[in-house]
Design a protein around this motif. Structure first.
Motif, mmCIF file in Angstrom:
data_model
loop_
_atom_site.group_PDB
_atom_site.id
_atom_site.type_symbol
_atom_site.label_atom_id
_atom_site.label_comp_id
_atom_site.label_asym_id
_atom_site.label_seq_id
_atom_site.Cartn_x
_atom_site.Cartn_y
_atom_site.Cartn_z
ATOM 1 N N VAL A 105 -5.564 5.138 7.169
ATOM 2 C CA VAL A 105 -5.068 5.907 5.457
ATOM 3 C C VAL A 105 -5.550 4.220 4.443
ATOM 4 C CG1 VAL A 105 -3.000 5.680 4.302
ATOM 5 C CG2 VAL A 105 -3.619 6.958 6.149
ATOM 6 N N LEU A 106 -6.005 3.273 4.801
ATOM 7 C CA LEU A 106 -5.794 1.816 3.892
ATOM 8 C C LEU A 106 -7.047 2.255 3.972
ATOM 9 C CD1 LEU A 106 -3.988 -0.693 5.480
ATOM 10 C CD2 LEU A 106 -3.559 0.284 3.717
ATOM 11 N N PHE A 107 -8.429 2.449 4.483
ATOM 12 C CA PHE A 107 -9.766 2.325 4.322
ATOM 13 C C PHE A 107 -10.321 3.556 4.122
ATOM 14 C CE2 PHE A 107 -9.956 -0.487 8.538
ATOM 15 C CZ PHE A 107 -9.624 -1.251 8.294
ATOM 16 N N THR A 108 -10.072 4.957 4.491
ATOM 17 C CA THR A 108 -10.364 5.881 3.297
ATOM 18 C C THR A 108 -9.720 6.060 1.696
ATOM 19 O OG1 THR A 108 -8.857 7.764 3.997
ATOM 20 C CG2 THR A 108 -10.800 6.779 5.292
ATOM 21 N N GLY A 109 -8.796 4.941 1.417
ATOM 22 C CA GLY A 109 -7.938 4.892 -0.123
ATOM 23 C C GLY A 109 -6.962 6.245 0.592
ATOM 24 N N GLY A 110 -6.005 6.659 1.032
ATOM 25 C CA GLY A 110 -5.448 7.275 1.390
ATOM 26 C C GLY A 110 -3.878 7.616 0.478
ATOM 27 N N ILE A 111 -3.863 6.394 -0.041
ATOM 28 C CA ILE A 111 -2.352 5.173 -1.110
ATOM 29 C C ILE A 111 -3.142 5.105 -2.076
ATOM 30 C CG2 ILE A 111 -1.043 3.196 -0.918
ATOM 31 C CD1 ILE A 111 -1.926 2.266 1.581
ATOM 32 N N GLN A 112 -2.000 5.911 -2.962
ATOM 33 C CA GLN A 112 -2.347 6.043 -4.048
ATOM 34 C C GLN A 112 -1.650 4.665 -4.952
ATOM 35 O OE1 GLN A 112 0.186 9.161 -5.386
ATOM 36 N NE2 GLN A 112 -1.183 10.913 -5.059
ATOM 37 N N LYS A 113 -2.657 3.753 -5.697
ATOM 38 C CA LYS A 113 -1.777 2.565 -6.643
ATOM 39 C C LYS A 113 -1.265 2.890 -7.110
ATOM 40 C CE LYS A 113 -6.201 0.990 -6.100
ATOM 41 N NZ LYS A 113 -7.783 0.259 -6.553
ATOM 42 N N GLY A 114 0.334 2.300 -7.092
ATOM 43 C CA GLY A 114 1.426 2.811 -7.741
ATOM 44 C C GLY A 114 2.084 1.206 -7.611
ATOM 45 N N ASN A 115 3.739 2.056 -7.659
ATOM 46 C CA ASN A 115 4.196 1.495 -7.014
ATOM 47 C C ASN A 115 4.910 0.997 -5.907
ATOM 48 O OD1 ASN A 115 5.527 4.051 -6.890
ATOM 49 N ND2 ASN A 115 7.221 3.810 -8.041
ATOM 50 N N LEU A 116 5.864 0.415 -5.169
ATOM 51 C CA LEU A 116 5.788 0.161 -3.694
ATOM 52 C C LEU A 116 6.371 1.810 -3.060
ATOM 53 C CD1 LEU A 116 5.648 -1.264 -1.956
ATOM 54 C CD2 LEU A 116 7.733 -2.597 -1.879
ATOM 55 N N ALA A 117 6.957 2.292 -3.373
ATOM 56 C CA ALA A 117 7.682 3.333 -3.151
ATOM 57 C C ALA A 117 6.298 4.849 -2.946
ATOM 58 C CB ALA A 117 8.332 4.633 -4.370
ATOM 59 N N SER A 118 5.788 4.636 -4.085
ATOM 60 C CA SER A 118 4.155 5.574 -3.747
ATOM 61 C C SER A 118 3.532 4.895 -2.586
ATOM 62 C CB SER A 118 3.833 6.188 -4.892
ATOM 63 O OG SER A 118 3.199 4.708 -5.786
ATOM 64 N N MET A 119 2.757 3.939 -2.643
ATOM 65 C CA MET A 119 2.712 3.135 -1.335
ATOM 66 C C MET A 119 2.877 3.733 -0.329
ATOM 67 S SD MET A 119 1.128 0.113 -3.163
ATOM 68 C CE MET A 119 0.150 -0.804 -2.204
ATOM 69 N N ALA A 120 3.677 3.386 -0.002
ATOM 70 C CA ALA A 120 4.855 3.987 1.584
ATOM 71 C C ALA A 120 4.799 4.897 1.923
ATOM 72 C CB ALA A 120 6.179 2.922 1.664
ATOM 73 N N LEU A 121 5.142 5.506 0.562
ATOM 74 C CA LEU A 121 4.918 7.573 1.453
ATOM 75 C C LEU A 121 3.511 7.456 2.268
ATOM 76 C CD1 LEU A 121 6.084 10.294 1.446
ATOM 77 C CD2 LEU A 121 6.018 10.835 -1.529
ATOM 78 N N GLY A 122 2.515 7.636 0.914
ATOM 79 C CA GLY A 122 1.579 8.017 0.869
ATOM 80 C C GLY A 122 0.945 6.750 3.173
ATOM 81 N N LEU A 123 1.617 5.726 3.174
ATOM 82 C CA LEU A 123 1.300 5.098 4.290
ATOM 83 C C LEU A 123 2.020 5.963 5.418
ATOM 84 C CD1 LEU A 123 -0.278 3.393 5.899
ATOM 85 C CD2 LEU A 123 1.601 1.761 5.750
ATOM 86 N N GLY A 124 2.810 6.698 4.944
ATOM 87 C CA GLY A 124 4.296 7.012 6.435
ATOM 88 C C GLY A 124 3.854 8.518 6.498
ATOM 89 N N ARG A 125 3.231 8.668 5.380
ATOM 90 C CA ARG A 125 3.405 10.642 5.990
ATOM 91 C C ARG A 125 2.579 11.017 6.910
ATOM 92 N NH1 ARG A 125 0.667 14.836 1.427
ATOM 93 N NH2 ARG A 125 1.683 16.733 2.790
#
Length: 243
Positions: A105-125
């Motif tokens: 997820v980190l290498f392919t850019g699956g995390i949306q840049k923004g606040n910490l909550a959106s990054m955690a949601l993109g990584l935990g989903r």
């Protein structure tokens, strides 16, 4: 010719016994040698990376591709690994999931840049979506590992009856002998010892002359008599003649 055939047959039997794989090196089925622990880890880790990469690039989360290859890889690892290396394949499914999905997820850019909550949601989903297949895979691998532990045992191990007999024999050897009661010990002391049988006199030997009445007893032999020397005294050497 018959002797040569018998020798060749005996040689083939010895070779087969020599080439036989030990029981703790075998896989779950058959008599072939299983794969080592590091190969079992790679057999589950590499398919999981491939399946997660395909799903995350297409839908930003894991799907059926990852679930299928993840389950099949973990199942192949627990079945093909050697009997002595069962621990790693039994506990590896959660570790493989935690090592593959967040990194991809980190290498392919699956995390949306923004606040910490959106990054955690993109990584935990992706982790939440893959939790059911991870739990099922872990349960299957643990069950198969325990089943192999109970089924694949040393064929030359002693049976329960043999172990019980060996313990009884060791216990009987270490048990001290029973002591006699005090009455029996006193009775044995009071009983006279058996007289020692005399040696028969050879035929034709003169009878021993009895000692006359009133004769004095033999005196002890003095020290130095008949060439005997006191203890510590050396024999004097003869004088050396001068030539």
């Amino acid at each position: 010719m018959s002797e040569l055939r018998e020798r060749s047959a005996a040689f083939d039997d010895d070779v087969e016994d020599y080439d036989a794989v030990p029981w703790n090196y075998r896989a779950a089925f058959g008599e072939f040698k299983g794969i080592p622990w590091w190969a079992a880890i790679l057999s589950a880790l590499v398919p999981a990376f491939i399946g997660a990469f395909i799903d995350i690039n297409s839908s930003k989360t894991v799907g059926w591709t990852f679930n299928a290859v993840f389950f099949v890889g973990a199942l192949a690892a627990i079945l093909l690994v050697q009997r002595r290396s069962l621990f790693a394949p039994m506990v590896q499914p959660p570790l493989v999931l935690a090592a593959t999905v967040p990194l991809l997820v980190l290498f392919t850019g699956g995390i949306q840049k923004g606040n910490l909550a959106s990054m955690a949601l993109g990584l935990g989903r992706p982790l939440i979506d893959s939790f059911p297949v991870m739990a099922l895979t872990t349960a299957v691998t643990v069950a198969l590992g325990i089943l192999r532990i109970f089924l694949q045992k040393d064929p030359n191990r002693p049976s329960k009856d043999e172990v019980r007999e060996a313990k009884a024999e060791l216990k009987s050897r270490g048990k001290p002998a029973a002591r006699k009661p005090a009455r029996e010990r006193d009775r044995d002391r009071e009983e006279p010892a058996e007289e020692r049988p005399r040696r028969p006199r050879p035929e034709g030997a003169p009878a021993r002359r009895p000692r006359p009445e009133g004769a004095p007893a033999r005196r002890p032999r003095p020290e130095g008599a008949r060439g005997e020397r006191p203890a510590g005294q050396r024999r004097p050497r003869p004088p050396r003649e001068d030539r």
